[in-house]
Design an enzyme around this catalytic site. Structure first.
Site, PDB file in Angstrom:
ATOM      1  N   HIS A   1      -6.950  -3.624   9.429  1.00 50.20           N
ATOM      2  CA  HIS A   1      -8.186  -4.407   9.117  1.00 50.20           C
ATOM      3  C   HIS A   1      -8.813  -4.387  10.441  1.00 50.20           C
ATOM      4  O   HIS A   1      -9.398  -5.473  10.751  1.00 50.20           O
ATOM      5  CB  HIS A   1      -7.729  -5.600   8.572  1.00 50.20           C
ATOM      6  CG  HIS A   1      -7.340  -5.525   7.257  1.00 50.20           C
ATOM      7  ND1 HIS A   1      -6.962  -6.656   6.447  1.00 50.20           N
ATOM      8  CD2 HIS A   1      -6.849  -4.400   6.497  1.00 50.20           C
ATOM      9  CE1 HIS A   1      -6.151  -6.337   5.403  1.00 50.20           C
ATOM     10  NE2 HIS A   1      -6.131  -4.808   5.319  1.00 50.20           N
TER      11      HIS A   1
ATOM     12  N   GLU B   1       0.776  -1.139  -0.024  1.00 48.79           N
ATOM     13  CA  GLU B   1       0.103  -0.013   0.022  1.00 48.79           C
ATOM     14  C   GLU B   1       0.868   1.306   0.079  1.00 48.79           C
ATOM     15  O   GLU B   1       0.490   2.152   0.398  1.00 48.79           O
ATOM     16  CB  GLU B   1      -0.852   0.198   1.296  1.00 48.79           C
ATOM     17  CG  GLU B   1      -1.972  -1.121   1.333  1.00 48.79           C
ATOM     18  CD  GLU B   1      -3.010  -1.108   0.077  1.00 48.79           C
ATOM     19  OE1 GLU B   1      -2.846  -0.436  -0.691  1.00 48.79           O
ATOM     20  OE2 GLU B   1      -3.839  -1.921   0.559  1.00 48.79           O
TER      21      GLU B   1
ATOM     22  N   TYR C   1      -9.312  21.939  22.212  1.00 52.18           N
ATOM     23  CA  TYR C   1      -9.230  20.949  23.147  1.00 52.18           C
ATOM     24  C   TYR C   1      -8.066  20.549  23.432  1.00 52.18           C
ATOM     25  O   TYR C   1      -7.246  19.873  22.450  1.00 52.18           O
ATOM     26  CB  TYR C   1     -10.097  19.718  22.696  1.00 52.18           C
ATOM     27  CG  TYR C   1     -10.181  18.844  23.758  1.00 52.18           C
ATOM     28  CD1 TYR C   1     -11.200  18.839  24.884  1.00 52.18           C
ATOM     29  CD2 TYR C   1      -9.556  17.334  23.435  1.00 52.18           C
ATOM     30  CE1 TYR C   1     -11.092  17.843  25.610  1.00 52.18           C
ATOM     31  CE2 TYR C   1      -9.632  16.477  24.575  1.00 52.18           C
ATOM     32  CZ  TYR C   1     -10.414  16.525  25.604  1.00 52.18           C
ATOM     33  OH  TYR C   1     -10.608  15.507  26.356  1.00 52.18           O
TER      34      TYR C   1
ATOM     35  N   HIS D   1     -12.323  -3.530   3.018  1.00 47.24           N
ATOM     36  CA  HIS D   1     -10.964  -3.688   3.243  1.00 47.24           C
ATOM     37  C   HIS D   1     -10.559  -3.340   4.757  1.00 47.24           C
ATOM     38  O   HIS D   1     -10.086  -4.281   5.322  1.00 47.24           O
ATOM     39  CB  HIS D   1     -10.201  -2.646   2.264  1.00 47.24           C
ATOM     40  CG  HIS D   1      -8.669  -2.724   1.954  1.00 47.24           C
ATOM     41  ND1 HIS D   1      -7.943  -2.391   0.873  1.00 47.24           N
ATOM     42  CD2 HIS D   1      -7.796  -3.066   3.291  1.00 47.24           C
ATOM     43  CE1 HIS D   1      -6.751  -2.669   1.316  1.00 47.24           C
ATOM     44  NE2 HIS D   1      -6.709  -3.061   2.607  1.00 47.24           N
TER      45      HIS D   1
ATOM     46  N   HIS E   1      -2.598   1.892   8.746  1.00 42.57           N
ATOM     47  CA  HIS E   1      -3.667   1.186   8.173  1.00 42.57           C
ATOM     48  C   HIS E   1      -4.004  -0.149   8.769  1.00 42.57           C
ATOM     49  O   HIS E   1      -3.014  -0.631   8.962  1.00 42.57           O
ATOM     50  CB  HIS E   1      -3.356   0.943   6.666  1.00 42.57           C
ATOM     51  CG  HIS E   1      -4.004  -0.042   5.999  1.00 42.57           C
ATOM     52  ND1 HIS E   1      -5.631   0.109   5.798  1.00 42.57           N
ATOM     53  CD2 HIS E   1      -3.716  -1.202   5.243  1.00 42.57           C
ATOM     54  CE1 HIS E   1      -5.893  -1.003   5.126  1.00 42.57           C
ATOM     55  NE2 HIS E   1      -4.929  -1.702   4.786  1.00 42.57           N
TER      56      HIS E   1
ATOM     57  N   TYR F   1     -20.706  12.347  19.168  1.00 37.95           N
ATOM     58  CA  TYR F   1     -19.779  13.678  18.946  1.00 37.95           C
ATOM     59  C   TYR F   1     -18.483  13.279  18.429  1.00 37.95           C
ATOM     60  O   TYR F   1     -17.842  13.976  18.028  1.00 37.95           O
ATOM     61  CB  TYR F   1     -19.915  14.660  19.957  1.00 37.95           C
ATOM     62  CG  TYR F   1     -19.220  14.329  21.112  1.00 37.95           C
ATOM     63  CD1 TYR F   1     -17.875  14.805  21.254  1.00 37.95           C
ATOM     64  CD2 TYR F   1     -19.528  13.565  22.320  1.00 37.95           C
ATOM     65  CE1 TYR F   1     -16.873  14.576  22.392  1.00 37.95           C
ATOM     66  CE2 TYR F   1     -18.988  13.256  23.387  1.00 37.95           C
ATOM     67  CZ  TYR F   1     -17.513  13.723  23.465  1.00 37.95           C
ATOM     68  OH  TYR F   1     -16.698  13.369  24.378  1.00 37.95           O
TER      69      TYR F   1
HETATM   70  P1  13P Z   1       1.165  -5.260   3.207  1.00 36.93           P
HETATM   71  O1  13P Z   1       1.852  -6.494   3.948  1.00 36.93           O
HETATM   72  O2  13P Z   1       1.921  -5.417   1.865  1.00 36.93           O
HETATM   73  O3  13P Z   1       1.430  -4.112   3.732  1.00 36.93           O
HETATM   74  O4  13P Z   1      -0.186  -5.419   3.039  1.00 36.93           O
HETATM   75  C1  13P Z   1      -1.086  -5.613   4.217  1.00 36.93           C
HETATM   76  C2  13P Z   1      -2.405  -4.959   3.959  1.00 36.93           C
HETATM   77  O5  13P Z   1      -3.150  -4.674   4.540  1.00 36.93           O
HETATM   78  C3  13P Z   1      -2.897  -4.583   2.346  1.00 36.93           C
HETATM   79  O6  13P Z   1      -3.866  -3.683   2.149  1.00 36.93           O
END
Ligand code: 13P
Length: 209
Positions: free
Chosen positions: A93, A72, A207, A154, A91, A112
């Site tokens: 999941h 990514e 804040y 995703h 990022h 809120y």
């Molecule tokens: P990578 O191991 O390449 O970072 O991929 C993990 C991932 O969540 C792809 O969206």
């Protein structure tokens, strides 16, 4: 300095999984470097427990140095290009937020704290295959005037002025998604109006601890 920052990327990735908002080699973490167009990012498909500082990939523009960057890297690169306010990206999941993203739903102003992502809602971007420019473009659009977004089918992208801030926002987005899904399971949440959310957004600007 770079060594400490490399370790900070590893510590953030480990904390991301330890906090329960991610698992396995899903997700990725990056931090902006002081050099123009440069950032550090987790390598692709590597268990975070196996990471050493030298395994963290240094990107100069779109060119990796020292390994294979996260698949990514494009959206990390594009966010740093477009958003000078962003110094770190997480990022995940995370389960509840991703469940919502699988319904392709944004998180509306049901609470809120939605304002912690910078606006009146937390958008869900369109679906595109992982690692593609199309996904990066969609993430950028969903992050317009926002610090976080959901990604259809995703996961979640959270940004911040530091690694700690990006991770904290990723945790908060997951918490909000869990609360929203719980509320939806027993009824229809009452949404806060635009005026109230604008008031909250203004209060958040001042804040401080
Ligand atoms: P990578 O191991 O390449 O970072 O991929 C993990 C991932 O969540 C792809 O969206």
């Amino acid at each position: 300095m770079s060594e400490a920052l490399r370790q900070a990327v590893i510590d953030t990735a480990l904390a991301m999984n330890a906090s329960g908002i991610n698992q396995g080699t899903s997700g990725n973490v990056s931090v902006r470097l002081a050099v123009p167009d440069a950032f550090l990012i987790t390598p692709t498909a590597t268990p975070y427990s196996q990471l050493t500082p030298t395994a963290i990939v240094e990107m100069h523009g779109v060119t990796p140095q020292g390994g294979r960057p996260s698949s990514e890297w494009r959206f990390h690169y594009d966010i740093y290009q477009a958003r000078p306010d962003v110094a770190a990206i997480v990022h995940t999941h995370s389960r509840q937020a991703t469940a919502l993203a699988c319904l392709r739903q944004s998180i509306p102003a049901f609470h809120y704290m939605v304002a912690c992502a910078g606006g009146r809602d937390i958008r869900c971007c369109d679906y595109h295959t992982f690692g593609t420019q199309a996904l990066s473009d969609a993430v950028l659009r969903a992050l317009h005037e926002r610090r976080a977004c959901l990604m259809a089918n995703h996961g979640v992208v959270a940004t911040g002025a530091s690694l700690a801030a990006a991770l904290a926002l990723a945790i908060e987005v997951e918490n909000l998604a869990a609360m929203y899904l719980a509320a939806c399971a027993i009824g229809t949440p009452v949404l806060l109006g635009d005026d109230e959310m604008d008031c909250v957004l203004d209060k958040f600007r001042h804040y401080r601890a």
